[in-house]
Design an enzyme around this catalytic site. Structure first.
Site, PDB file in Angstrom:
ATOM      1  N   CYS A 142       0.828  -1.200   0.000  1.00  0.00           N
ATOM      2  CA  CYS A 142       0.000   0.000   0.000  1.00  0.00           C
ATOM      3  C   CYS A 142       0.867   1.256   0.000  1.00  0.00           C
ATOM      4  O   CYS A 142       1.366   1.677   1.051  1.00  0.00           O
ATOM      5  CB  CYS A 142      -0.933  -0.012   1.211  1.00  0.00           C
TER       6      CYS A 142
ATOM      7  N   CYS B 159      -0.535   4.136   2.124  1.00  0.00           N
ATOM      8  CA  CYS B 159      -0.350   3.956   3.578  1.00  0.00           C
ATOM      9  C   CYS B 159       1.110   4.178   3.984  1.00  0.00           C
ATOM     10  O   CYS B 159       1.391   4.794   4.996  1.00  0.00           O
ATOM     11  CB  CYS B 159      -0.734   2.545   4.010  1.00  0.00           C
ATOM     12  N   ASP B 160       2.040   3.640   3.210  1.00  0.00           N
ATOM     13  CA  ASP B 160       3.431   3.553   3.666  1.00  0.00           C
ATOM     14  C   ASP B 160       4.422   4.410   2.886  1.00  0.00           C
ATOM     15  O   ASP B 160       5.584   4.515   3.286  1.00  0.00           O
ATOM     16  CB  ASP B 160       3.901   2.086   3.595  1.00  0.00           C
TER      17      ASP B 160
END
Ligand code: NAP
Length: 312
Positions: free
Chosen positions: A132, A135-136
């Site tokens: 992701c 997200c990261d």
């Protein structure tokens, strides 16, 4: 046990649209999800192919869809569905948090990212291996990352990562991409993105703490190599989230749910929509279209149950 007319399993774009249509037809509706509403929209930075928006953040679109889908009384609850029991004119939806009944069920559980299946992938999960970018990605600001895959996800997220990282190396197992042409053109024009063709990632490398790179094998020349990187983003396809429905006779050999054009599965009263369905184009737009059809078809199915009961 709480009763509803329709239970929608999964609150991504398809599920939320199914709930909107069914509740607007005056049916009582429950959406169940094991996470937050929005599905994979929450992992998507910019959505550029949803009509009405030139570009919209995935989580913002998810929130707007949720507000729309609950305006006619559809409820939302957390719950991980373990099975659906078919009792003809009603279904029992069994979750880790209790059971519900419904006259009709719409399965909209979507798909999940496939793993690459190489040494180091599990070991370095959360320590440099990610599925992701939204997200990261911020952890890799001004650092080097590798992206594995050549589909829409790999290229779209590779472009997103290029806005953060100092360099993005996309490792592709063939000599061409599967991604849409517009994404390909953008990636080829991006100076921060480099492609490594005909190459498999054979191992995620790291020290005790974190990822340091990947080991590669050129599948044409047999040449082995290494690419240094702080993060590895894996986008090698998706798998259907249908483990709760195997054995119901509604899935194909790969686990995708088979439906007709009205989203009906082999079990009367159970519909399937969105990415979990056997189909060729998995998009927010196609999930939304499926959801509208299933919401309306669920209404028709419940009406037919009433007619059959009245005729007895
Ligand atoms: P995908 O389309 O199935 O592409 C998977 C990619 O990973 C392909 O390039 C494939 O290579 C490669 N791959 C598979 N196994 C591999 C392995 N073991 N090692 C290395 N590479 C491997 O998956 P996706 O990109 O996740 O997309 C899933 C669905 O969502 C698609 O229908 C896609 O169109 C859709 N989607 C759409 C958008 C958008 O419209 N903006 C964005 C994201 C996703 P081969 O080509 O050689 O098979």
């Amino acid at each position: 046990m709480k009763n509803y007319d329709v239970i929608v399993i999964g609150a991504g774009p398809g599920g939320m649209t199914g709930a909107l249509y069914a509740s607007r037809a005056n049916l009582s509706v429950l959406m169940l999800d094991r996470g937050i509403y929005g599905g994979q929209m929450n992992n998507t930075a910019a959505v550029e192919n949803y009509p009405g928006f030139k570009s919209v953040l995935g989580p913002d679109l998810a929130k707007d869809m949720y507000d729309g889908s609950t305006q006619f009384g559809a409820e939302f609850a957390y719950g991980s569905v373990e099975a659906i029991e078919d009792h003809g004119d009603h279904k029992v939806v069994k979750t880790d948090d209790g059971d519900y009944t419904a006259k009709a069920v719409i399965v909209a559980t979507g798909s999940e990212y496939k793993k690459l299946g190489v040494p180091g992938e599990n070991e370095f999960g959360g320590r440099g291996v990610s599925y992701c970018a939204v997200c990261d990605g911020a952890f890799f600001k001004n650092r080097d990352v590798v992206v594995v895959g050549g589909g829409d996800s790999a290229i779209e997220e590779g472009i997103y990562l290029a806005g953060l990282a100092s360099k993005v190396t996309i490792v592709v197992r063939r000599d061409q991409l599967r991604a849409q042409k517009i994404l390909q053109d953008r990636a080829f024009a991006n100076e921060k993105i480099e492609f490594v063709w005909d190459t498999n990632v054979t191992e995620i490398l790291g020290d005790e703490m974190k990822v340091t790179g990947v080991a590669t094998l050129n599948n044409k020349t047999g040449e082995k190599g290494e690419i240094a990187a702080n993060g590895v983003f894996i986008y090698v396809g998706t798998l259907p989230m249908t483990e709760a429905f195997t054995g119901m006779g509604i899935t194909d050999d790969a686990g995708w749910i088979k439906t007709d054009i009205d989203m009906k599965t082999a079990v009367p009263g159970i519909f399937a929509i969105g990415d979990v369905r056997q189909k060729t184009l998995r998009q927010i737009t196609t999930a939304v279209g499926d959801g509208g059809i299933a919401g309306q078809e669920a209404f028709g199915y419940i009406e037919s149950l009433k007619s059959a009961a009245a005729a007895k």
